[in-house]
Every structure is written in C-alpha cells, then in structure tokens.
Design a protein around this motif. Structure first.
Motif, PDB file in Angstrom:
ATOM      1  N   VAL A   1       0.825  -1.213   0.000  1.00 38.08           N
ATOM      2  CA  VAL A   1       0.000   0.000   0.000  1.00 38.08           C
ATOM      3  C   VAL A   1       0.857   1.261   0.000  1.00 38.08           C
ATOM      4  N   SER A   2       1.961   1.243   0.738  1.00 39.09           N
ATOM      5  CA  SER A   2       2.828   2.422   0.821  1.00 39.09           C
ATOM      6  C   SER A   2       3.718   2.594  -0.411  1.00 39.09           C
ATOM      7  N   GLY A   3       3.767   1.585  -1.266  1.00 37.29           N
ATOM      8  CA  GLY A   3       4.605   1.652  -2.457  1.00 37.29           C
ATOM      9  C   GLY A   3       6.017   1.159  -2.234  1.00 37.29           C
ATOM     10  N   GLU A   4       6.313   0.679  -1.026  1.00 38.83           N
ATOM     11  CA  GLU A   4       7.643   0.148  -0.730  1.00 38.83           C
ATOM     12  C   GLU A   4       7.892  -1.201  -1.405  1.00 38.83           C
ATOM     13  N   LEU A   5       6.815  -1.872  -1.775  1.00 41.11           N
ATOM     14  CA  LEU A   5       6.910  -3.199  -2.371  1.00 41.11           C
ATOM     15  C   LEU A   5       6.133  -3.199  -3.680  1.00 41.11           C
ATOM     16  N   ALA A   6       6.768  -3.625  -4.740  1.00 43.38           N
ATOM     17  CA  ALA A   6       6.103  -3.712  -6.040  1.00 43.38           C
ATOM     18  C   ALA A   6       5.080  -4.854  -6.019  1.00 43.38           C
ATOM     19  N   PRO A   7       4.023  -4.752  -6.813  1.00 40.28           N
ATOM     20  CA  PRO A   7       2.993  -5.791  -6.830  1.00 40.28           C
ATOM     21  C   PRO A   7       3.538  -7.209  -7.075  1.00 40.28           C
ATOM     22  N   GLN A   8       4.449  -7.357  -8.028  1.00 41.54           N
ATOM     23  CA  GLN A   8       5.001  -8.691  -8.303  1.00 41.54           C
ATOM     24  C   GLN A   8       5.779  -9.223  -7.102  1.00 41.54           C
ATOM     25  N   ASP A   9       6.537  -8.346  -6.452  1.00 39.12           N
ATOM     26  CA  ASP A   9       7.283  -8.757  -5.257  1.00 39.12           C
ATOM     27  C   ASP A   9       6.323  -9.120  -4.130  1.00 39.12           C
ATOM     28  N   PHE A  10       5.242  -8.352  -4.004  1.00 38.83           N
ATOM     29  CA  PHE A  10       4.228  -8.677  -2.997  1.00 38.83           C
ATOM     30  C   PHE A  10       3.682 -10.078  -3.249  1.00 38.83           C
ATOM     31  N   GLN A  11       3.298 -10.345  -4.499  1.00 41.08           N
ATOM     32  CA  GLN A  11       2.736 -11.652  -4.831  1.00 41.08           C
ATOM     33  C   GLN A  11       3.713 -12.764  -4.476  1.00 41.08           C
ATOM     34  N   ASP A  12       4.957 -12.617  -4.869  1.00 40.62           N
ATOM     35  CA  ASP A  12       5.966 -13.643  -4.598  1.00 40.62           C
ATOM     36  C   ASP A  12       6.151 -13.861  -3.103  1.00 40.62           C
ATOM     37  N   GLN A  13       6.301 -12.763  -2.367  1.00 43.82           N
ATOM     38  CA  GLN A  13       6.546 -12.875  -0.929  1.00 43.82           C
ATOM     39  C   GLN A  13       5.307 -13.364  -0.180  1.00 43.82           C
ATOM     40  N   TYR A  14       4.141 -12.909  -0.611  1.00 46.59           N
ATOM     41  CA  TYR A  14       2.906 -13.367   0.026  1.00 46.59           C
ATOM     42  C   TYR A  14       2.736 -14.875  -0.148  1.00 46.59           C
ATOM     43  N   LEU A  15       2.885 -15.347  -1.381  1.00 45.64           N
ATOM     44  CA  LEU A  15       2.680 -16.774  -1.637  1.00 45.64           C
ATOM     45  C   LEU A  15       3.700 -17.629  -0.882  1.00 45.64           C
ATOM     46  N   GLU A  16       4.913 -17.129  -0.750  1.00 46.33           N
ATOM     47  CA  GLU A  16       5.939 -17.839   0.031  1.00 46.33           C
ATOM     48  C   GLU A  16       5.556 -17.870   1.511  1.00 46.33           C
ATOM     49  N   LEU A  17       5.125 -16.747   2.042  1.00 50.99           N
ATOM     50  CA  LEU A  17       4.694 -16.695   3.448  1.00 50.99           C
ATOM     51  C   LEU A  17       3.514 -17.630   3.673  1.00 50.99           C
ATOM     52  N   HIS A  18       2.550 -17.572   2.790  1.00 50.35           N
ATOM     53  CA  HIS A  18       1.352 -18.415   2.911  1.00 50.35           C
ATOM     54  C   HIS A  18       1.714 -19.905   2.849  1.00 50.35           C
TER      55      HIS A  18
END
Length: 92
Positions: A13-30
């Motif tokens: 949301v703050s723009g510190e993380l790009a959408p693709q990086d969010f997706q990658d990191q989220y799926l790894e965390l999940h």
C-alpha cells in the motif's frame, strides 16, 4: 503469523513493495504458514490470498478473473482495515 501479512500489505500500500514482489513474498509466506486461524481471521486473510493468487502483472495475459495492480492494492487496503477491526474487537 498475522504480522507478516500485515507487513506485506502495508509495504504494498505504501509503495515500498512492487505488486510482483508482494505476490511472490505473500505466496511464500502463505506456503509456510502453519498457523490455524479462526473463521473471522481466515476470512480476512482470504482477501489477500485471492488477490495474490489471481494477480497477473502482464495486461496482455490478464483476463476478467485476474487481479491487476490496482485491485491488489485495494485488496491489501481492505485487508488492513478488516484486520484492524478484528484486532480492536479482541481488545488488542
């Protein structure tokens, strides 16, 4: 752990993380999250899960079922609001 999801959503949301990086990191965390969440918390987490799972960075490959960058940020904002509401309801 919920704090990991909150940190990722906040960074997106703050723009510190790009959408693709969010997706990658989220799926790894999940993938590695072994916590068991109650129904309400699980429902709130699903907001992020479905957005991350359906995110498609390439507009040429995206179809009506996919999430774009804007949709991913909206989902992250919605998750953060609902997560806060749950946390307040628990007296934290």
């Amino acid at each position: 752990m919920i704090s990991g999801y909150v940190a990722l959503a906040s960074a997106l949301v703050s723009g510190e993380l790009a959408p693709q990086d969010f997706q990658d990191q989220y799926l790894e965390l999940h993938r590695h999250d072994e916590n068991v969440y109650g129904d309400e918390r699980h429902e709130v987490l699903n907001i992020l899960f479905y957005a991350a799972e359906t995110y498609c960075a390439d507009p040429n490959l995206r179809d009506a079922q996919d999430t774009d960058e804007r949709g991913l940020v909206v989902a992250a904002k919605t998750f953060l609001v609902k997560q806060r509401e749950l946390t307040w309801g628990e007296g934290e």
